[in-house]
Write a protein that holds these residues in place. Sequence first.
Motif, PDB file in Angstrom:
ATOM      1  N   GLN A  80      49.649  24.239  11.442  1.00  0.00           N
ATOM      2  CA  GLN A  80      50.540  25.299  10.582  1.00  0.00           C
ATOM      3  C   GLN A  80      49.310  25.142   8.898  1.00  0.00           C
ATOM      4  O   GLN A  80      49.809  24.042   9.111  1.00  0.00           O
ATOM      5  N   ILE A  81      48.837  25.853   8.672  1.00  0.00           N
ATOM      6  CA  ILE A  81      48.131  24.993   7.729  1.00  0.00           C
ATOM      7  C   ILE A  81      48.705  26.275   6.449  1.00  0.00           C
ATOM      8  O   ILE A  81      48.140  27.199   6.681  1.00  0.00           O
ATOM      9  N   GLY A  82      49.880  25.738   5.487  1.00  0.00           N
ATOM     10  CA  GLY A  82      49.796  27.750   4.569  1.00  0.00           C
ATOM     11  C   GLY A  82      51.017  27.974   5.899  1.00  0.00           C
ATOM     12  O   GLY A  82      51.859  28.007   6.515  1.00  0.00           O
ATOM     13  N   LYS A  83      50.916  29.465   5.736  1.00  0.00           N
ATOM     14  CA  LYS A  83      50.745  30.394   6.908  1.00  0.00           C
ATOM     15  C   LYS A  83      50.181  30.735   8.093  1.00  0.00           C
ATOM     16  O   LYS A  83      50.715  31.633   8.611  1.00  0.00           O
ATOM     17  N   ARG A  84      49.555  29.917   7.601  1.00  0.00           N
ATOM     18  CA  ARG A  84      47.754  30.734   9.016  1.00  0.00           C
ATOM     19  C   ARG A  84      48.748  29.914  10.145  1.00  0.00           C
ATOM     20  O   ARG A  84      48.583  28.028  10.080  1.00  0.00           O
ATOM     21  N   LEU A  85      47.882  30.240  10.975  1.00  0.00           N
ATOM     22  CA  LEU A  85      48.282  28.887  12.403  1.00  0.00           C
ATOM     23  C   LEU A  85      46.656  29.180  12.737  1.00  0.00           C
ATOM     24  O   LEU A  85      45.598  30.230  12.540  1.00  0.00           O
ATOM     25  N   LEU A  99      52.661  19.241  24.562  1.00  0.00           N
ATOM     26  CA  LEU A  99      51.402  19.100  23.328  1.00  0.00           C
ATOM     27  C   LEU A  99      51.587  20.491  22.268  1.00  0.00           C
ATOM     28  O   LEU A  99      51.810  21.049  22.900  1.00  0.00           O
ATOM     29  N   PRO A 100      50.955  19.704  21.406  1.00  0.00           N
ATOM     30  CA  PRO A 100      51.349  21.363  19.721  1.00  0.00           C
ATOM     31  C   PRO A 100      49.666  22.587  20.732  1.00  0.00           C
ATOM     32  O   PRO A 100      49.261  21.854  20.873  1.00  0.00           O
ATOM     33  N   LEU A 101      51.042  23.526  20.423  1.00  0.00           N
ATOM     34  CA  LEU A 101      49.823  24.815  21.054  1.00  0.00           C
ATOM     35  C   LEU A 101      48.842  25.077  19.133  1.00  0.00           C
ATOM     36  O   LEU A 101      47.702  25.556  19.010  1.00  0.00           O
ATOM     37  N   PHE A 102      49.790  24.649  18.778  1.00  0.00           N
ATOM     38  CA  PHE A 102      49.197  25.071  16.660  1.00  0.00           C
ATOM     39  C   PHE A 102      49.453  24.223  16.091  1.00  0.00           C
ATOM     40  O   PHE A 102      50.336  23.046  15.846  1.00  0.00           O
ATOM     41  N   ALA A 142      48.891  33.836  18.692  1.00  0.00           N
ATOM     42  CA  ALA A 142      46.996  32.942  19.341  1.00  0.00           C
ATOM     43  C   ALA A 142      46.035  33.897  18.321  1.00  0.00           C
ATOM     44  O   ALA A 142      45.148  33.560  17.695  1.00  0.00           O
ATOM     45  N   ARG A 143      46.018  35.522  19.071  1.00  0.00           N
ATOM     46  CA  ARG A 143      45.426  35.706  18.065  1.00  0.00           C
ATOM     47  C   ARG A 143      44.705  36.875  16.952  1.00  0.00           C
ATOM     48  O   ARG A 143      44.011  36.936  16.555  1.00  0.00           O
ATOM     49  N   HIS A 144      46.680  36.381  16.409  1.00  0.00           N
ATOM     50  CA  HIS A 144      46.689  37.488  15.335  1.00  0.00           C
ATOM     51  C   HIS A 144      46.858  35.815  14.057  1.00  0.00           C
ATOM     52  O   HIS A 144      46.479  36.461  12.545  1.00  0.00           O
ATOM     53  N   GLY A 145      47.125  35.141  14.444  1.00  0.00           N
ATOM     54  CA  GLY A 145      47.359  33.360  13.896  1.00  0.00           C
ATOM     55  C   GLY A 145      48.511  33.901  12.959  1.00  0.00           C
ATOM     56  O   GLY A 145      48.379  33.283  12.078  1.00  0.00           O
ATOM     57  N   SER A 146      49.442  34.334  13.436  1.00  0.00           N
ATOM     58  CA  SER A 146      50.537  34.432  12.693  1.00  0.00           C
ATOM     59  C   SER A 146      51.487  35.046  13.839  1.00  0.00           C
ATOM     60  O   SER A 146      51.941  35.533  14.635  1.00  0.00           O
ATOM     61  N   PHE A 147      53.091  34.521  13.646  1.00  0.00           N
ATOM     62  CA  PHE A 147      53.673  34.773  14.145  1.00  0.00           C
ATOM     63  C   PHE A 147      54.707  36.187  13.998  1.00  0.00           C
ATOM     64  O   PHE A 147      55.271  36.704  14.929  1.00  0.00           O
ATOM     65  N   THR A 148      54.740  36.899  12.494  1.00  0.00           N
ATOM     66  CA  THR A 148      55.424  37.835  12.282  1.00  0.00           C
ATOM     67  C   THR A 148      54.446  38.630  12.903  1.00  0.00           C
ATOM     68  O   THR A 148      54.787  40.358  13.288  1.00  0.00           O
ATOM     69  N   ARG A 149      53.262  38.779  12.756  1.00  0.00           N
ATOM     70  CA  ARG A 149      52.247  39.611  13.581  1.00  0.00           C
ATOM     71  C   ARG A 149      52.944  40.042  14.906  1.00  0.00           C
ATOM     72  O   ARG A 149      51.856  40.827  15.184  1.00  0.00           O
ATOM     73  N   ALA A 150      52.301  39.020  15.550  1.00  0.00           N
ATOM     74  CA  ALA A 150      52.504  38.912  17.236  1.00  0.00           C
ATOM     75  C   ALA A 150      54.385  39.613  17.042  1.00  0.00           C
ATOM     76  O   ALA A 150      53.799  40.795  18.158  1.00  0.00           O
TER      77      ALA A 150
END
Length: 105
Positions: free
Chosen positions: A53-58, A48-51, A16-24
């Motif tokens: 995804q729009i493009g590569k950004r969460l 419930l959905p937590l994220f 959530a902080r990074h907005g990215s699975f890869t960065r996390a």
Amino acid sequence: MIHATLHQLKVFEATARHGSFTRAAEELYLTQPTVSIQVKQLTKAVGLPLFEQIGKRLYLTQAGQKLLETCQEIFDGLDQFEMAVSDLKGLKQGQLRLAVITTAK
């Protein structure tokens, strides 16, 4: 939420902080698929959905934002507990954050 683990909450918070699975994954020294699986299992536990995804950004959903706030409270509480236990043991422990200006000599 009874089946959620502390590890899953840490993975969720980093994602959530990074907005990215890869960065996390990079921060937590995990693989990207591991992060995705942990978040998926947590999402299933919440129901419930937590994220979104729009493009590569969460982006956090309302449920995701509420869970992030709860995670931060939990982690702050655990940090305070750890310091209280250290005090009981007669140790002084905490977190020290330093910042350095790159132009300093």
